[in-house]
Design an enzyme around this catalytic site. Structure first.
Site, PDB file in Angstrom:
ATOM      1  CB  SER A 170      -1.011   0.135   1.090  1.00 56.20           C
ATOM      2  OG  SER A 170      -1.770  -0.934   1.493  1.00 56.20           O
ATOM      3  CE  LYS A 224      -4.982  -1.344   1.807  1.00 56.53           C
ATOM      4  NZ  LYS A 224      -4.065  -1.662   1.985  1.00 56.53           N
ATOM      5  CE  LYS A 270       2.233   2.289   4.223  1.00 59.27           C
ATOM      6  NZ  LYS A 270       0.943   0.893   3.955  1.00 59.27           N
TER       7      LYS A 270
END
Length: 305
Positions: free
Chosen positions: A108, A183, A251
């Site tokens: 990701s 995502k 993140k």
């Protein structure tokens, strides 16, 4: 050709190199081995390489060794800097994979990193898909991940049998970077959902309600969600063993808030939850599962943790 040959001997089944054998990468690579694929892996931790070998894979001593003879290279590492580190440079994937190989990055990362990687790989004759996943450790183990893919239709078609050994919902979302954009939206929804569940848990407990009974009935109605189903026991048992670490969700919230700013989309609730994730990390809880957002709500509600 004899049908008695084992699946791994099938001449059309691609040889796979797997780079990154963490919480997600290890069970995912093992599911490919179970599906009959030949998997050669590389990661930095020897115990993870030993685990791959015990599952029937081959451990490589370097990225170059892992990818040299691979038809398909799959990467699953924490973030954009790690994807760049393993992809570029003389010891990286692009310099050592053969022309015509397909590189599938399941990490990701930022959509722009995926777009840049696809451009650089094209110059080397290597095709790329970005294919991040949702479902966490449990989804990886059970091979029921959601896989959101960016790239060319022809490459997606080639990769689909591989994806089908890893997940249940597999969708080509658009050109390079599209998988990462979807995502990012996924991580936004999950974080806000966990935060709402955490606030409900504290409210219910402070009200003296039977928490297990309350979560059961809530999960049977409109308030029910995959998040609540997957994380209910974490809340009940205060079990924050990482399936998906706060550090990684921190993140991801950075990725989605930055990407949203770039396209002019307002994320008022997402921005607040991003700050709550950041505060939890600052308090030393970054290594815990993202269901530990409950701890932040408890602290705000007066608990001494």
């Amino acid at each position: 050709m004899s049908s008695n040959l084992p699946p791994s001997s099938h001449p059309t089944r691609p040889a796979i190199a797997w780079i990154g054998l963490g919480i997600m990468g290890s069970p995912m690579s093992e599911n490919l081995i179970k599906a009959g694929y030949d998997v050669t892996g590389f990661t930095l931790e020897q115990d993870k390489l030993d685990r791959l070998a015990a599952a029937g894979g081959r451990a490589a001593a370097s990225i170059a060794e892992a990818v040299r003879d691979a038809d398909v290279v799959i990467t699953m590492v924490p973030a954009s800097p790690q994807v760049e580190a393993i992809s570029y440079g003389p010891d990286g994937i692009l310099e050592n994979a053969r022309q015509g190989a397909l590189l599938i990055d399941m990490s990701s990362i930022t959509p722009q990193t995926s777009v840049d990687l696809a451009k650089a790989a094209k110059d080397k004759g290597i095709r790329v898909l970005d294919a991040p996943v949702s479902g966490g450790e449990a989804g990886a183990i059970e091979a029921v991940l959601s896989i959101m893919v960016g790239g060319e239709q022809a490459d997606f078609d080639i990769a689909k049998p591989i994806f089908e050994a890893l997940g249940k919902t597999i969708v080509l979302c658009g050109p390079h970077g599209s998988g990462q954009t979807v995502k990012a939206a996924n991580q936004l929804i999950v974080a806000v959902n966990i935060q709402a569940c955490a606030e409900a848990v504290v409210f219910l407990e402070k009200s003296g309600v039977d928490l297990a009974a309350a979560l059961d009935v809530l999960n049977g109605g409109l308030a029910g969600s995959t998040v609540l189903t997957r994380k209910k026991d974490n809340f009940l048992k205060r079990d924050f063993k990482p399936g998906f670490r706060i550090d990684l969700h921190h993140k991801d919230m950075g990725i989605v808030t930055d990407a949203a700013r770039n396209v002019g989309a307002a994320l008022p609730v997402g921005a607040v939850v991003a700050q709550l994730v950041a505060s939890l990390r600052a308090q030393g809880d970054g290594g815990l599962d993202h269901s530990a957002l409950l701890r932040a709500v408890e602290r705000l509600s007066g608990a001494q943790l």
